[in-house]
Structure formats: C-alpha cells, structure tokens
Design an enzyme around this catalytic site. Structure first.
Site, short mmCIF file in Angstrom:
data_model
loop_
_atom_site.label_atom_id
_atom_site.label_comp_id
_atom_site.label_asym_id
_atom_site.label_seq_id
_atom_site.Cartn_x
_atom_site.Cartn_y
_atom_site.Cartn_z
N TRP A 21 0.81 -1.22 0.00
CA TRP A 21 0.00 0.00 0.00
C TRP A 21 0.84 1.27 0.00
CZ3 TRP A 21 -2.29 2.00 5.19
CH2 TRP A 21 -2.87 3.26 5.00
N GLN A 27 7.30 4.91 -0.72
CA GLN A 27 8.16 5.07 0.45
C GLN A 27 9.56 4.54 0.22
OE1 GLN A 27 6.82 2.95 3.90
NE2 GLN A 27 8.24 3.95 5.29
N TYR A 54 -2.43 2.59 -5.74
CA TYR A 54 -1.25 2.73 -4.89
C TYR A 54 -0.09 3.34 -5.68
CZ TYR A 54 -3.54 -0.52 -1.59
OH TYR A 54 -4.40 -1.14 -0.72
N SER A 151 -13.61 -4.27 -0.10
CA SER A 151 -12.75 -3.71 0.95
C SER A 151 -13.51 -2.66 1.73
CB SER A 151 -11.48 -3.10 0.34
OG SER A 151 -10.66 -2.54 1.35
N GLN A 176 -11.85 -6.88 2.72
CA GLN A 176 -10.55 -6.43 3.23
C GLN A 176 -10.74 -5.21 4.12
OE1 GLN A 176 -6.41 -4.60 1.52
NE2 GLN A 176 -7.13 -6.45 0.52
N SER A 205 -3.34 -3.53 8.14
CA SER A 205 -2.90 -2.82 9.36
C SER A 205 -3.06 -3.65 10.63
CB SER A 205 -3.63 -1.49 9.51
OG SER A 205 -3.27 -0.60 8.49
N ALA A 208 -1.37 -1.96 13.31
CA ALA A 208 -1.84 -0.58 13.48
C ALA A 208 -0.78 0.41 13.02
CB ALA A 208 -2.24 -0.32 14.93
N LYS A 215 7.32 0.70 18.67
CA LYS A 215 8.38 1.62 18.24
C LYS A 215 8.12 3.07 18.64
CE LYS A 215 7.99 0.86 13.78
NZ LYS A 215 8.23 0.96 12.31
N ASN A 294 7.86 -10.57 11.04
CA ASN A 294 6.40 -10.69 11.10
C ASN A 294 5.89 -12.09 10.76
OD1 ASN A 294 6.24 -7.99 11.82
ND2 ASN A 294 5.75 -7.28 9.77
#
Length: 332
Positions: A21, A27, A54, A151, A176, A205, A208, A215, A294
């Site tokens: 996403w 990014q 995206y 979604s 979703q 997410s 979250a 972190k 993960n």
C-alpha cells in the site's frame, strides 16, 4: 507458513500476505521493494495484495516486476478498483466503464493474464450495485479474475453484494477491512455476517501502522524513517493513534509479548490470526528484516488467558464502534 481458505472458497492463501500500500513506488526505492518481495517468497508467503491506485499505479508495476520468473500458479495476486486513476470523470468509481478499463490496466502493470482476487476498494454510492456486480461477473467470466472481493464494506453492503453474486453465479469470497487489537470495528456486525455468508477477512494494518510494534513511545519523537515521519507513507493516517493514552496502553503489551516469546509486532499479527474469520493478515515492509520478523506469527496459537490479558490492557483505547467501518461517505 500456514495456509487458510479464502472464505468458504477452495482457494488456499498464505495466512500472512504481503501488501504494498504505502511502500512500493512511494516510500522505498525499487531495489528495496524487490528485496522485501524476495524475502516474503523465501519465508513462504504466496499471497500478494496491491491496488491500481497505490503510488499512482507504480506499486502494481513494481510488484509485477518483482514477481517475474515465479511460477504463476504458485502465487495468489490480489488487486483493487475504485479510487481515481486519472483526471477524467470516469477514471474512478465502480461503474462498468471504470471496472472494465481498470482490470486491463492492472493486468498490464502486474504483467499477468489474471488476478486471483479482484476487489471493490470501497462501496460506491454513485453507481447501482447491479451494474457493479454485473461488471465483476463479466471480469470473472472473461478469465481476468478468479474471485471477487470487497474492501471496507459494512455488513449490509456485504450481504447485498453477496446476494447479487449468488444470482450471477460468481464467487464473492472476501472483505478487506482494517483490523487490529486497537481497531475492532468489524467484530460486532461484519464478522458475524461474513461467517454466515462464507466471506473471509483479508485484513490490513494488523500492527496498526506500526503502533503495536512498540516503536513509538510517550514523550519521544517518532523514529527517523518511520511512517509517522513520512507524509507519503501514512503520517496522517497514523496520527490518530499516536496519543499518550494509546501509547501508554500499548507499552503494557511488552511483558505479555515477552511472556509469549514473541516480539510485539509478532504478537499483534498473531492476535489478528486468532479470529477464525480472518483468512490472512496483510503485512507491509520497507526492509526484508521486517518481513522475516512478522512471518514468525504464522501458526502461533495464543492461550485464552493471554488473549484476555491483551484485551484488558487495550480495552480503554480499542475502537469497537461498527459505525466506524470506513466508506466513501466518510472518507473521500
């Protein structure tokens, strides 16, 4: 890696899926994005989720290039349609025109002949549902998509779409939604309806936006390079979670994660997977190490006492209001 059926369908997907996403084409640079996809494949992930919108289509392109050379039948590729992909009035929505043009654009960018799951990215209040579902049926019958999903539709919308799909004899198998130990709005209405209809949740997410990884801390600046510091990678989206109340509660999860022998991120993903209606949890990553961490949540079974302890820690800050299931009417 463990696998689950997507809803009541025969399709098996990796219970941890990889999504791009706010990473690919935005990014992180392409080399890093490809490294994350390779790490996902190495860890047994076979399910990859993206969308035409995206990074303005670049996310699909990067994913398509990253998956070249892989056996197509060994992958499950998901994408979505709804949001604007161009400047024209028909370059968005769930109209027949936009769906039929968008599926071809997605297949071109992904460099594949079909997607395993084609999803309505939001509910479209401006287009008759009959038109949307007929277009999806034609996409399925043309072989360009194998299954249909949605979604962030609410329970009423899911039921209406599913019923039309039954009449059209096409497989409507998934929703979703956003879902995490902090964001539980689907539990009251969407999940019971989905269980009844045989619709599985492919949730995004689960950590979250990194908040449940621990972190972020009260009184401290967000770590450099984190999503909270990057406008392109969801800083506005995550800001509502970065309150002292939420961060204090999340800090209380650290001893529980240690007790379970998990990192906080692994605990968050494992928590989501305890819900039997969840077919997969989507993780994102800007570094391969995040993927490798993960995926260790796959197959983890959390004891009932631990689940109760997590609920007790997060209960004051967890959102459960089903009215907050996102739709275009509230999130343009």
């Amino acid at each position: 890696m463990e696998f689950r059926h997507l809803g009541r369908s025969g399709l098996l997907i990796s219970e941890i899926a990889y999504g791009n996403w706010i990473t690919h084409g935005s990014q992180v640079e392409e080399d890093a994005a490809v490294a994350c996809v390779r790490a996902a494949l190495d860890e047994g992930i076979t399910t990859f989720d993206t969308a035409d919108v995206y990074a303005g289509g670049r996310a699909e392109e990067v994913l398509g290039r990253a998956l070249q050379g892989e056996r197509r039948a060994g992958l499950e590729i998901f994408t979505k349609v709804f949001w604007a992909t161009g400047p024209g009035p028909n370059d968005r929505s769930l109209s027949r025109k936009h769906i039929m043009e968008s599926i071809d654009g997605s297949l071109r960018r992904l460099q594949t002949d079909y997607v395993d799951l084609y999803q309505a990215h939001r509910y479209d209040y401006s287009t008759p549902l009959e038109e949307t579902m007929q277009a999806f049926a034609d996409v399925v019958r043309s072989g360009k998509a194998l299954y249909i999903g949605v979604s962030e539709w609410n329970a009423t919308q899911i039921r209406a779409g599913w019923e039309m799909a039954q009449d059209l004899k096409i497989p409507f198998v998934s929703n979703q939604p956003q879902y995490s130990a902090l964001w539980r709005v689907i539990e009251a209405e969407v999940v019971p309806t989905s269980i009844e209809l045989g619709v599985g949740q492919v949730v995004f997410s689960p950590i979250a936006q990194g908040v449940l990884s621990g972190k972020y801390a009260v009184g401290e600046q967000p770590p450099a390079g984190s999503r909270a510091t990057d406008e392109k990678s969801g800083a506005n989206f995550i800001s509502r979670l970065l309150t002292d109340e939420v961060l204090t509660a999340v800090a209380g999860l650290k001893p529980l994660a240690e007790q379970a022998g998990l990192s906080m991120a692994q605990l968050a993903v494992a928590w989501v997977l305890q819900n039997s209606n969840v077919s997969a949890a989507i993780i994102g990553a800007s570094r391969p190490e995040q993927v490798k961490d993960n995926v260790k949540a796959s197959g983890v079974r959390l004891e009932a006492d631990l689940m109760k302890a997590i609920d007790a820690v997060l209960d004051p800050v967890a959102e459960r209001d089903p009215a907050k299931t996102v739709s275009p009417a509230r999130r343009p």
